[in-house]
Write a protein that holds these residues in place. Sequence first.
Motif, PDB file in Angstrom:
ATOM      1  N   ALA A  52       0.814  -1.217   0.000  1.00 39.68           N
ATOM      2  CA  ALA A  52       0.000   0.000   0.000  1.00 39.68           C
ATOM      3  C   ALA A  52       0.849   1.270   0.000  1.00 39.68           C
ATOM      4  O   ALA A  52       0.303   2.372   0.061  1.00 39.68           O
ATOM      5  N   THR A  53       2.181   1.120  -0.082  1.00 41.15           N
ATOM      6  CA  THR A  53       3.076   2.264   0.037  1.00 41.15           C
ATOM      7  C   THR A  53       3.995   2.348  -1.177  1.00 41.15           C
ATOM      8  O   THR A  53       4.999   1.625  -1.254  1.00 41.15           O
ATOM      9  N   PRO A  54       3.696   3.193  -2.145  1.00 35.78           N
ATOM     10  CA  PRO A  54       4.510   3.284  -3.372  1.00 35.78           C
ATOM     11  C   PRO A  54       5.991   3.524  -3.105  1.00 35.78           C
ATOM     12  O   PRO A  54       6.848   2.969  -3.809  1.00 35.78           O
ATOM     13  N   GLU A  55       6.309   4.333  -2.099  1.00 31.92           N
ATOM     14  CA  GLU A  55       7.719   4.628  -1.807  1.00 31.92           C
ATOM     15  C   GLU A  55       8.494   3.359  -1.478  1.00 31.92           C
ATOM     16  O   GLU A  55       9.637   3.165  -1.927  1.00 31.92           O
ATOM     17  N   LEU A  56       7.898   2.455  -0.689  1.00 32.16           N
ATOM     18  CA  LEU A  56       8.576   1.209  -0.332  1.00 32.16           C
ATOM     19  C   LEU A  56       8.652   0.265  -1.524  1.00 32.16           C
ATOM     20  O   LEU A  56       9.659  -0.435  -1.714  1.00 32.16           O
ATOM     21  N   LEU A  57       7.616   0.215  -2.330  1.00 35.09           N
ATOM     22  CA  LEU A  57       7.657  -0.620  -3.533  1.00 35.09           C
ATOM     23  C   LEU A  57       8.783  -0.185  -4.462  1.00 35.09           C
ATOM     24  O   LEU A  57       9.459  -1.025  -5.074  1.00 35.09           O
ATOM     25  N   LEU A  58       9.013   1.113  -4.573  1.00 34.33           N
ATOM     26  CA  LEU A  58      10.089   1.613  -5.432  1.00 34.33           C
ATOM     27  C   LEU A  58      11.462   1.187  -4.925  1.00 34.33           C
ATOM     28  O   LEU A  58      12.408   1.060  -5.702  1.00 34.33           O
ATOM     29  N   GLN A  59      11.592   0.950  -3.623  1.00 34.49           N
ATOM     30  CA  GLN A  59      12.878   0.563  -3.040  1.00 34.49           C
ATOM     31  C   GLN A  59      13.099  -0.947  -3.031  1.00 34.49           C
ATOM     32  O   GLN A  59      14.211  -1.402  -2.728  1.00 34.49           O
ATOM     33  N   SER A  60      12.074  -1.724  -3.345  1.00 36.04           N
ATOM     34  CA  SER A  60      12.182  -3.187  -3.325  1.00 36.04           C
ATOM     35  C   SER A  60      12.668  -3.651  -4.683  1.00 36.04           C
ATOM     36  O   SER A  60      12.070  -3.320  -5.708  1.00 36.04           O
ATOM     37  N   HIS A 188      22.307   3.888  -3.805  1.00 28.31           N
ATOM     38  CA  HIS A 188      21.405   4.498  -4.779  1.00 28.31           C
ATOM     39  C   HIS A 188      21.707   5.961  -5.055  1.00 28.31           C
ATOM     40  O   HIS A 188      21.436   6.456  -6.141  1.00 28.31           O
ATOM     41  N   SER A 189      22.271   6.654  -4.067  1.00 26.20           N
ATOM     42  CA  SER A 189      22.465   8.097  -4.235  1.00 26.20           C
ATOM     43  C   SER A 189      23.415   8.447  -5.369  1.00 26.20           C
ATOM     44  O   SER A 189      23.368   9.565  -5.895  1.00 26.20           O
ATOM     45  N   VAL A 190      24.265   7.497  -5.770  1.00 28.07           N
ATOM     46  CA  VAL A 190      25.200   7.775  -6.860  1.00 28.07           C
ATOM     47  C   VAL A 190      24.965   6.854  -8.063  1.00 28.07           C
ATOM     48  O   VAL A 190      25.766   6.822  -8.985  1.00 28.07           O
ATOM     49  N   GLU A 191      23.865   6.108  -8.052  1.00 24.78           N
ATOM     50  CA  GLU A 191      23.544   5.227  -9.170  1.00 24.78           C
ATOM     51  C   GLU A 191      22.674   5.935 -10.209  1.00 24.78           C
ATOM     52  O   GLU A 191      21.975   6.908  -9.908  1.00 24.78           O
ATOM     53  N   ASP A 192      22.684   5.401 -11.414  1.00 27.95           N
ATOM     54  CA  ASP A 192      21.841   5.904 -12.481  1.00 27.95           C
ATOM     55  C   ASP A 192      20.397   5.470 -12.250  1.00 27.95           C
ATOM     56  O   ASP A 192      20.127   4.292 -12.005  1.00 27.95           O
ATOM     57  N   GLU A 193      19.457   6.411 -12.357  1.00 27.95           N
ATOM     58  CA  GLU A 193      18.055   6.121 -12.071  1.00 27.95           C
ATOM     59  C   GLU A 193      17.500   5.050 -13.012  1.00 27.95           C
ATOM     60  O   GLU A 193      16.681   4.223 -12.606  1.00 27.95           O
ATOM     61  N   ALA A 194      17.940   5.040 -14.256  1.00 30.89           N
ATOM     62  CA  ALA A 194      17.443   4.034 -15.205  1.00 30.89           C
ATOM     63  C   ALA A 194      17.850   2.621 -14.789  1.00 30.89           C
ATOM     64  O   ALA A 194      17.074   1.670 -14.940  1.00 30.89           O
ATOM     65  N   GLU A 195      19.063   2.479 -14.251  1.00 35.37           N
ATOM     66  CA  GLU A 195      19.512   1.169 -13.787  1.00 35.37           C
ATOM     67  C   GLU A 195      18.746   0.736 -12.551  1.00 35.37           C
ATOM     68  O   GLU A 195      18.390  -0.434 -12.396  1.00 35.37           O
ATOM     69  N   ILE A 196      18.488   1.681 -11.667  1.00 35.43           N
ATOM     70  CA  ILE A 196      17.699   1.368 -10.467  1.00 35.43           C
ATOM     71  C   ILE A 196      16.310   0.897 -10.874  1.00 35.43           C
ATOM     72  O   ILE A 196      15.779  -0.086 -10.333  1.00 35.43           O
ATOM     73  N   ALA A 197      15.701   1.585 -11.827  1.00 38.08           N
ATOM     74  CA  ALA A 197      14.339   1.252 -12.260  1.00 38.08           C
ATOM     75  C   ALA A 197      14.259  -0.165 -12.812  1.00 38.08           C
ATOM     76  O   ALA A 197      13.253  -0.858 -12.620  1.00 38.08           O
ATOM     77  N   LYS A 198      15.314  -0.620 -13.495  1.00 31.38           N
ATOM     78  CA  LYS A 198      15.317  -1.971 -14.075  1.00 31.38           C
ATOM     79  C   LYS A 198      15.237  -3.044 -12.997  1.00 31.38           C
ATOM     80  O   LYS A 198      14.753  -4.152 -13.249  1.00 31.38           O
ATOM     81  N   ARG A 199      15.714  -2.737 -11.809  1.00 28.63           N
ATOM     82  CA  ARG A 199      15.787  -3.742 -10.748  1.00 28.63           C
ATOM     83  C   ARG A 199      14.530  -3.805  -9.891  1.00 28.63           C
ATOM     84  O   ARG A 199      14.402  -4.716  -9.068  1.00 28.63           O
ATOM     85  N   ARG A 200      13.628  -2.878 -10.036  1.00 30.29           N
ATOM     86  CA  ARG A 200      12.475  -2.817  -9.137  1.00 30.29           C
ATOM     87  C   ARG A 200      11.590  -4.047  -9.279  1.00 30.29           C
ATOM     88  O   ARG A 200      11.293  -4.494 -10.398  1.00 30.29           O
ATOM     89  N   LEU A 201      11.131  -4.563  -8.148  1.00 31.82           N
ATOM     90  CA  LEU A 201      10.315  -5.775  -8.152  1.00 31.82           C
ATOM     91  C   LEU A 201       8.885  -5.504  -8.611  1.00 31.82           C
ATOM     92  O   LEU A 201       8.311  -6.286  -9.377  1.00 31.82           O
TER      93      LEU A 201
END
Length: 220
Positions: A52-60, A188-201
């Motif tokens: 129910a929490t988008p912020e946590l889903l983005l971090q998983s 995450h603070s120094v990673e590319d956002e596109a790469e982070i997005a690829k890993r999201r569950l």
Amino acid sequence: MSVNGDRPLIDPARLAGLAWEDLPVLHDQLVTLLDELSTSAWLTAAFDHVLATPELLLQSERLQELDRVVLVNDAASGVRVRLHVFRDREFDRPHNHRWTFGNRVLAGSYRHYLYGDYEDLTTDTTIGAPCLVRDETPGTGYVIRHTLVHSVAAVPDTTSLIVRGPAAKDRFVVMNNETGEAWWQYGHSVEDEAEIAKRRLGPEKVTGIRDLLIRQGVIR
């Protein structure tokens, strides 16, 4: 970060009081905390909250060796609670961490190799053979300082609960024992956002992990 809309999953004052620089004290604190967080009731509430929490889903996200679901992210203290699921193969690469953490195995098992404490570990550091090898099984756990080098070889679908402290540095070292290679990995603070997005569950995979815990008898 609530169970029923008005009560937090974990009291923020309790997270703020964790003694990350005093390992013996921290050990006792985290053993007690992980006893409480490993219950079916708490984990059920935590997964409901994540979904129910988008912020946590983005971090998983899905890493090379495991899936990790962020159950609690307390910005004030820098503490996070995560559920880890090792996937379909063994994985054994020595590494340190950016943060000190406590762990509790919920289901499955893994062989745990500890290589020793390396305060100034770099990609050029040569580590020796493990100085301690132990099997982690349901109910076992440990507290590790961010300077300790270790690795694990897990049975598929092994699940564990992690309470990690605030970051002590912005990068850590991973080593490949087979090739001799070593490299830095960053937060995450120094990673590319596109790469982070690829890993999201995403919600479907997080729901699948909750279903796995049900099958394992961790959640009923």
